[in-house]
Scaffold this motif. Structure first.
Motif, PDB file in Angstrom:
ATOM      1  N   UNK A   9      63.633  37.574  23.134  1.00 48.21           N
ATOM      2  CA  UNK A   9      63.576  37.258  24.560  1.00 48.21           C
ATOM      3  C   UNK A   9      62.284  36.512  24.894  1.00 48.21           C
ATOM      4  N   UNK A  10      61.154  37.014  24.392  1.00 48.38           N
ATOM      5  CA  UNK A  10      59.862  36.406  24.708  1.00 48.38           C
ATOM      6  C   UNK A  10      59.724  35.013  24.097  1.00 48.38           C
ATOM      7  N   UNK A  11      60.244  34.831  22.883  1.00 43.11           N
ATOM      8  CA  UNK A  11      60.190  33.507  22.257  1.00 43.11           C
ATOM      9  C   UNK A  11      60.962  32.495  23.100  1.00 43.11           C
ATOM     10  N   UNK A  12      62.185  32.853  23.513  1.00 45.10           N
ATOM     11  CA  UNK A  12      62.976  31.937  24.324  1.00 45.10           C
ATOM     12  C   UNK A  12      62.367  31.739  25.701  1.00 45.10           C
ATOM     13  N   UNK A  13      61.697  32.767  26.213  1.00 47.54           N
ATOM     14  CA  UNK A  13      61.006  32.641  27.503  1.00 47.54           C
ATOM     15  C   UNK A  13      59.897  31.598  27.422  1.00 47.54           C
ATOM     16  N   UNK A  14      59.112  31.641  26.347  1.00 49.36           N
ATOM     17  CA  UNK A  14      58.010  30.683  26.183  1.00 49.36           C
ATOM     18  C   UNK A  14      58.536  29.263  25.993  1.00 49.36           C
ATOM     19  N   UNK A  15      59.551  29.120  25.152  1.00 46.92           N
ATOM     20  CA  UNK A  15      60.100  27.786  24.916  1.00 46.92           C
ATOM     21  C   UNK A  15      60.740  27.241  26.193  1.00 46.92           C
ATOM     22  N   UNK A  16      61.456  28.104  26.918  1.00 48.00           N
ATOM     23  CA  UNK A  16      62.067  27.671  28.166  1.00 48.00           C
ATOM     24  C   UNK A  16      61.042  27.257  29.201  1.00 48.00           C
ATOM     25  N   UNK A 141      63.049  31.326  36.387  1.00 45.77           N
ATOM     26  CA  UNK A 141      62.818  32.204  37.522  1.00 45.77           C
ATOM     27  C   UNK A 141      61.353  32.603  37.663  1.00 45.77           C
ATOM     28  N   UNK A 142      60.663  32.799  36.543  1.00 45.37           N
ATOM     29  CA  UNK A 142      59.299  33.309  36.583  1.00 45.37           C
ATOM     30  C   UNK A 142      58.290  32.377  35.926  1.00 45.37           C
ATOM     31  N   UNK A 143      58.605  31.897  34.707  1.00 47.17           N
ATOM     32  CA  UNK A 143      57.638  31.095  33.965  1.00 47.17           C
ATOM     33  C   UNK A 143      57.271  29.792  34.642  1.00 47.17           C
ATOM     34  N   UNK A 144      58.294  29.051  35.100  1.00 45.47           N
ATOM     35  CA  UNK A 144      58.022  27.752  35.718  1.00 45.47           C
ATOM     36  C   UNK A 144      57.256  27.891  37.027  1.00 45.47           C
ATOM     37  N   UNK A 145      57.664  28.785  37.941  1.00 37.74           N
ATOM     38  CA  UNK A 145      56.869  28.952  39.164  1.00 37.74           C
ATOM     39  C   UNK A 145      55.456  29.438  38.892  1.00 37.74           C
ATOM     40  N   UNK A 146      55.306  30.375  37.940  1.00 33.03           N
ATOM     41  CA  UNK A 146      53.962  30.839  37.608  1.00 33.03           C
ATOM     42  C   UNK A 146      53.124  29.682  37.071  1.00 33.03           C
ATOM     43  N   UNK A 147      53.744  28.851  36.225  1.00 39.94           N
ATOM     44  CA  UNK A 147      53.040  27.668  35.729  1.00 39.94           C
ATOM     45  C   UNK A 147      52.632  26.737  36.851  1.00 39.94           C
ATOM     46  N   UNK A 148      53.508  26.578  37.837  1.00 42.76           N
ATOM     47  CA  UNK A 148      53.201  25.723  38.987  1.00 42.76           C
ATOM     48  C   UNK A 148      52.035  26.286  39.785  1.00 42.76           C
ATOM     49  N   UNK A 149      52.037  27.600  39.963  1.00 44.53           N
ATOM     50  CA  UNK A 149      50.951  28.226  40.715  1.00 44.53           C
ATOM     51  C   UNK A 149      49.633  28.156  39.948  1.00 44.53           C
TER      52      UNK A 149
END
Length: 396
Positions: A9-16, A141-149
C-alpha cells in the motif's frame, strides 16, 4: 492487515503521489522555469514517457528474475531521482530527473502486483490487491494535496519528502520481503518479445489494452491541465488547487472500496457500461461549470466512478494469463503512462489552440466512449482466457 499489505500500500501510495503531484504544481513550475503552457506539460510527460517505455522491458525481464531484487533496486532509484527533482535548476534538468524517476517506477510498481499472489495466502490475494490499488487512490486523496500544501513554503519540499519516505520503504522492503525467484520454466532464457506473443496474438487481449489506453487517455488528458484551468479560470493558488484535488482522490478511494459491491450486484459488464456512459456525460459538462463548488462535486462523481471502473478492468487484464503476470502488469503500467504522456501533450495543444479546457473535456468524452465500445465489441469480459505458449503446446 499483514505486513506485506501495508508495505505494498505504501509503495503504491508513494508512486501515485509522485505521478500526480506535478499537475497542481504545474502553474508554479511553469513560472519558475519560464516555459510556455504547451511545454510545461512535459514535466509530467517526461515521467510518464519513461515509465511507459521501460515498463515494456521491465515486465518480461522481471518474470525471469528475483522480484525482491528488482523491487528494491527500482524503489531505491525512485527515491534518489525524486529527491533530485527538488534540486532542479532548469526546465531540462527537471525533465531529466522526472525521466529517471519514471524509469525507476517502471521497475517497481509491476513487482507489487506480481508479488502479491506469491507472498500472501490465496484467500487474501483479492483483498491485498484491492488495498494496494487503493494506495494509488489514497495518493490523490491525501498525497497530492499534502504535496501541494508543502509546496506553499517551497516547491522543492514535496520532492524531498517523497524521496526520503521512499528511502525508508527501501529499508522496510529489504527487511520484510523474502526472495521471490522465478519458477524453472519462467527462469529460462526467453526473448522479451516472445513473452508478449500470447497477448499480441489474442484479439481479446488486444481489445482490452486498446480500451485501457483510451480510458487512460481520457483521464490523463483531463487531469493534466486541471490545475492550470483552475488557476486561470478561478484564480486559485497552489494550495487551493490542492484542496480541490483532494475531492478527486477521495472519490477514487471511495469508488475502489465499493467497486466489488457493484460488480456483484450488477455484473462486470453492466457496471462498466453504466459507469463509462456517465463519465462521457460528465467530462463534456465539467468545463462549462462556473463555480469551484460545482467543480468539486462533479469531479468527486467522476473519480468515484473511475474508482469503481478501474479495479474491474485491471482484474480482467491481469487474469488473462497467470504465467506472465509480470509482463501483463508492466504492460498495463506502460499503457497507462503512455496514455498519460500522450494526454499531457494533447492537453497542452488543445488548451492553447482549441478553446481552453472545453476542448479537453470533449476530447476526454470521445475517448471514453471509444473505450467502452472497444471493451464491449472486443468481448473483453468473456470467460475465455489467453493461453501461454506452454499451454498451447500441451493442448496440441
Amino acid at each position: 492487515m499483514s505486513k506485506y499489505t501495508v508495505l505494498f500500500f505504501l509503495i503504491m501510495f508513494m508512486i501515485g503521489t509522485d505521478t500526480f503531484m506535478i499537475s497542481p504544481l504545474l502553474p508554479t513550475l511553469q513560472v519558475k522555469f519560464g516555459v510556455s503552457t504547451g511545454s510545461a506539460g512535459w514535466m509530467l510527460g517526461a515521467y510518464t514517457l519513461s515509465s511507459a517505455v521501460f515498463a515494456l522491458i521491465a515486465g518480461p525481464l522481471s518474470d525471469g528474475w528475483n522480484r525482491r531484487t528488482v523491487l528494491l533496486c527500482g524503489l531505491l532509484g525512485f527515491s534518489i531521482s525524486t529527491a533530485l527533482c527538488g534540486f532542479a535548476d532548469s526546465f531540462w534538468t527537471m525533465c531529466l530527473f522526472r525521466f529517471l524517476a519514471g524509469i525507476s517506477a517502471a521497475f517497481t510498481a509491476p513487482q507489487v502486483w506480481a508479488s502479491i499472489p506469491t507472498v500472501v495466502s490465496p484467500a487474501k490475494i483479492a483483498k491485498t490487491m484491492g488495498i494496494a490499488f487503493s494506495g494509488i487512490a489514497a495518493s490523490q486523496a491525501l498525497g497530492v494535496p499534502i504535496g501541494s500544501w508543502l509546496a506553499t513554503s517551497n516547491w522543492s519540499v514535496p520532492f524531498w519528502t517523497i524521496g526520503f519516505a521512499s528511502l525508508l520503504l527501501v529499508v522496510f522492503a529489504f527487511l520484510l520481503l523474502p526472495d521471490i525467484k522465478p519458477s524453472a520454466t519462467m527462469g529460462e532464457r526467453t526473448s522479451i518479445l516472445r513473452r508478449y506473443v500470447p497477448l499480441i496474438t489474442s484479439g481479446k487481449a488486444r481489445s482490452g489494452f486498446v480500451a485501457y489506453l483510451l480510458l487512460h487517455l481520457a483521464v490523463g488528458t483531463s487531469f493534466a491541465f486541471v490545475g492550470k484551468w483552475m488557476a486561470d479560470t478561478f484564480a486559485l493558488s497552489v494550495g487551493q488547487i490542492g484542496t480541490v484535488v483532494i475531492f478527486l482522490g477521495f472519490g477514487n478511494l471511495f469508488g475502489s472500496m465499493i467497486s466489488s459491491y457493484f460488480s456483484r450486484k450488477l455484473g462486470n459488464t453492466n457496471t462498466i457500461a453504466t459507469g463509462m456512459l456517465l463519465l462521457v456525460a460528465l467530462y463534456a459538462v465539467v468545463p462549462q461549470l462556473t463555480s469551484v463548488t460545482s467543480v468539486r462535486i462533479v469531479y468527486l462523481i467522476i473519480f468515484t466512478t473511475l474508482g469503481i471502473v478501474f479495479p474491474i478492468i485491471i482484474g480482467v487484464l491481469t487474469s488473462l494469463n497467470a504465467s506472465i503476470r509480470g509482463t501483463i502488469s508492466s504492460l498495463t503500467n506502460s499503457t497507462m503512462n503512455g496514455a498519460n504522456t500522450l494526454g499531457a501533450w494533447v492537453a497542452g495543444l488543445l488548451y492553447v489552440q482549441f478553446g481552453g479546457y472545453s476542448s479537453i473535456g470533449m476530447f476526454s468524452a470521445v475517448c471514453m466512449a471509444l473505450s467502452l465500445g472497444t471493451l464491449l465489441l472486443g468481448g473483453v469480459f468473456g470467460r475465455k482466457t489467453v493461453r501461454s505458449d506452454t499451454e498451447s503446446a500441451s493442448a496440441s
